[in-house]
Write an enzyme that holds these catalytic residues in place. Structure first.
Site: not given
Ligand code: IVH
Length: 666
Positions: A113, A404, A407
């Protein structure tokens, strides 16, 4: 070869080199050769405005045209993901899927993520058509011009076999290295630090100046392919295909078919993520089959077929030994916690900022306390709590210093401000040195022949006490025994070269509190000379657009101080620029006073930047997007149909280049 054909060839070739370099991490061409080809293309394109293509590799450098942002409705809403925080919750989700699919076998795609901001890209016939932010999920900002500057995002797909139209979504990120570099610069300039790469990426992508976006080197990973003609049923397979087409797809992706494999994936990345070049805040689990995804469907906010597992913010407990205080260029005093060294998210942490007195009070911090320290998305660790059970009965509360530490001056705290200040600005060493460092900084006088260590040395040797003293330094003083002739000469020459720095940067370099680069520029253009600015009354300062009470009062305070006036007079005596250059003032009229002008299209006589300058020289204002407040549009060839329509709707005049030039030259 015909020039049109040459342009086409160069574009393909440069797109290909970019792709190899930024996506495949391979380099098949030297930098010089690349620059040469790019230059060649730029020249050819300048000769053929009719062949303008927003997806040309030359457009990666961005323009400072603030097109504003128009809003676009997403074809498929951009949903968020439900979060889980532990293995039981993941297991709960997994069991629900098994149940809802009626016991049918299923695969799960495990991904990282990424912690940036989500973006939706639309491609048609292999060319980037549009890039839109998530916005409220239904509508987002059209940030295409900015996204074009992100090198890993293909403008024209190098691969083959992609559908004729599709959308691909992903995350735009600021790599840690870029983030850290910017913060080092900001720290040196005593500007507020960027909190984390996510905010930094988001702020950058929403900047109206795409040249700034280009300089910030954003990156992206794409993780979701949508459209009527995606090639496979499997999400994982679609992303592998997208990688072949030329998209940056994460290598940290795995297809699994048991819960245990999911746990293994999580356990691996929980630590391995610290070695990644970009920020991640969890794992995303997605049911792989598109058919099964449709069976599972969505809740109002998120898909049932996917879930996020959030990494725990890493938190450790350590002992607060004492508090020290740092004094900055402006005299602001920042308390810093000194703690027992402890390992946190891969680095050893000994210090954490305590921000100000209120922060210390809010935790009722005592010396010897065991404090919880966290490093979330932030790079600077912060104290998030105290373990009161371990507090010693005799422990003394942390008391903010009243003098300070550098100083000895009595500190002051201004009404409505959280910080304490040392008021001894002309006698407090870090303030003096800080002001000199600010003065010589790249964005100020750009005296790069000396750095902070040299400033420190000269200050200790009594050579410099303020910014004006720099111009008095002589080679013999630096090079006492004649052994450092060459470097001494270089230093003095470097200082001397700064006499050419334009007035607006001289004004910024003075380091007047709250007068940043932008306000220095508008003030310089408004008052045109240091003399006029020094004599300006409060009401006159407040008339300048973008100058509020805080800035105006600070300017008055600065020039009321006789020491500062003496310094300015000395600088004038050495020959620093104390007024706008005459080329700027030449031809200055008020013909466009009060007019808001949009520039659009491709021009013949001057380029956009020159037209922008002309507008400002004649008292007008260049604005990004068409609205009812627009006075007229300065239109070149190829003005977009959407803009033309909008202008018509609002009854706004569209002026040709020639008409415009007649207007200002008449
Ligand atoms: S899938 C319908 N995959 O996390 C599914 N999201 O909390 C759409 N994000 O808005 C998202 N890495 O900005 C997906 N490997 C990943 C991701 C990811 C980061 C973010 C994305 C999303 C948010 C959701």
């Amino acid at each position: 070869m015909e020039e049109k054909e040459q342009i086409r060839k160069l574009r393909t070739q440069l797109h290909d080199y970019n792709y190899r370099y930024y996506v495949l991490n391979r380099s098949d061409v030297t930098d010089e050769e690349f620059d040469r080809l790019m230059h060649q293309l730029q020249e050819l394109e300048a000769r053929h405005p009719e062949l303008f293509d927003p997806n040309s590799p030359t457009q990666r450098v961005g323009s400072d045209l603030s097109e504003g942002f128009s809003q676009v409705t997403h074809r498929y809403p951009m949903l968020s993901l439900a979060n889980t925080y532990n293995e039981e919750e993941v297991a709960g989700w997994y069991e629900n899927i098994r149940r809802d699919l009626g016991g049918e076998p299923f695969e799960v795609c495990c991904e990282l993520k990424y912690d940036g901001l989500s973006i939706s890209l639309t491609y048609e016939e292999g060319r980037l058509l549009r890039a839109v932010t998530r916005g409220d999920g239904t509508r987002g900002d059209d940030v295409t011009a900015n996204v074009r500057t992100i090198r890993t995002i293909p403008l024209v797909l190098p691969g083959k076999g992609y559908p004729h139209q599709f959308e691909i979504r992903g995350e735009v990120l600021m790599p840690w290295s870029v983030f850290e570099e910017i913060n080092i610069e900001r720290q040196a300039a005593e500007e507020p630090l960027l909190a984390n790469p996510r905010n930094a990426a988001s702020g950058t992508l929403k900047s109206l100046d795409s040249r700034l976006v280009a300089r910030r080197h954003l990156d992206a990973y794409l993780y979701y392919l949508l459209g009527d003609e995606v090639p496979f049923d499997g999400h994982y397979e679609n992303l592998q295909a997208a990688r072949q087409w030329g998209f940056p797809i994460s290598e940290g992706m795995q297809k699994v078919d048991t819960l245990e494999d999911i746990y293994r994936f999580i356990a691996h990345w929980e630590t391995a993520r610290h070695d990644l070049p970009v920020a991640t805040d969890g794992i995303v689990l997605k049911v792989n089959s598109g058919r099964q995804q449709r069976t599972l469907g969505f809740t109002a906010k998120s898909p049932r077929w996917a879930i996020a597992y959030k990494f725990k913010a890493e938190r450790v407990c350590t002992r607060l030994n004492d508090v020290s205080y740092q004094v900055g260029r402006t005299g602001a005093v920042t308390p810093v916690a000194n703690m027992d060294a402890v390992l946190l998210a891969g680095t050893t942490v000994r210090r954490a900022t305590l921000n100000n007195e209120d922060f210390i009070r809010s935790f009722d911090l005592h010396l010897g306390d065991y404090v919880y320290v966290e490093k979330g998305g932030e790079i600077i660790p912060k104290i998030v709590g105290v373990d009161l059970t371990r507090r010693d009965a005799a422990a003394q509360p942390v008391k903010f210093v009243d003098r300070c530490p550098e100083c000895g001056a009595q500190l002051v705290r201004y009404d409505g401000e959280a910080a304490h200040y040392c008021p001894n600005d002309s006698g407090c060493p870090p303030q003096i040195k800080g002001r000199i460092e600010h003065f010589i900084a790249r964005r100020a006088m750009n005296i790069d022949s000396i750095g902070p260590e040299t400033v420190d040395e000269y200050y200790r040797r009594g050579l410099i006490h303020n910014i004006a003293d720099l111009y008095d330094i002589r080679i013999e003083q630096i090079d006492g025994d004649g052994s450092r002739q060459k470097s001494a000469r270089k230093i003095v020459n470097g200082i001397h070269a700064s006499l050419a720095v334009p007035f607006e940067r001289v004004l910024f370099a003075l380091g007047i509190r709250f007068v940043g680069e932008t306000s220095a520029r508008v003030l310089a253009r408004h008052f045109k000379s240091m003399d006029a600015l020094m004599e300006a009354r409060l009401d006159e300062l407040l008339e300048v657009e973008g100058v509020g009470r805080v800035i105006a009062e600070s300017i008055i305070r600065y020039f009321r101080n006789p020491d500062n006036r003496t310094i300015v007079e000395r600088l004038r005596g050495y020959g620093l620029q104390m007024a706008l250059a005459t080329s700027w003032q030449q031809g200055l009229t008020h013909r466009l006073e009060g007019q808001n002008i949009v520039i659009s299209g491709v021009f013949e006589h001057y380029n956009r930047d020159q037209y922008k300058a002309l507008i400002e020289q004649h008292g007008g204002k260049n604005v990004g997007s068409i609205s009812s407040k627009t006075s007229f549009i300065l239109a070149g060839a190829n003005m977009g149909p959407a803009k033309l329509q909008k202008a018509e709707q609002l009854g706004i005049k569209v002026m040709s280049e020639d008409e415009f030039l007649r207007l200002i030259n008449d």
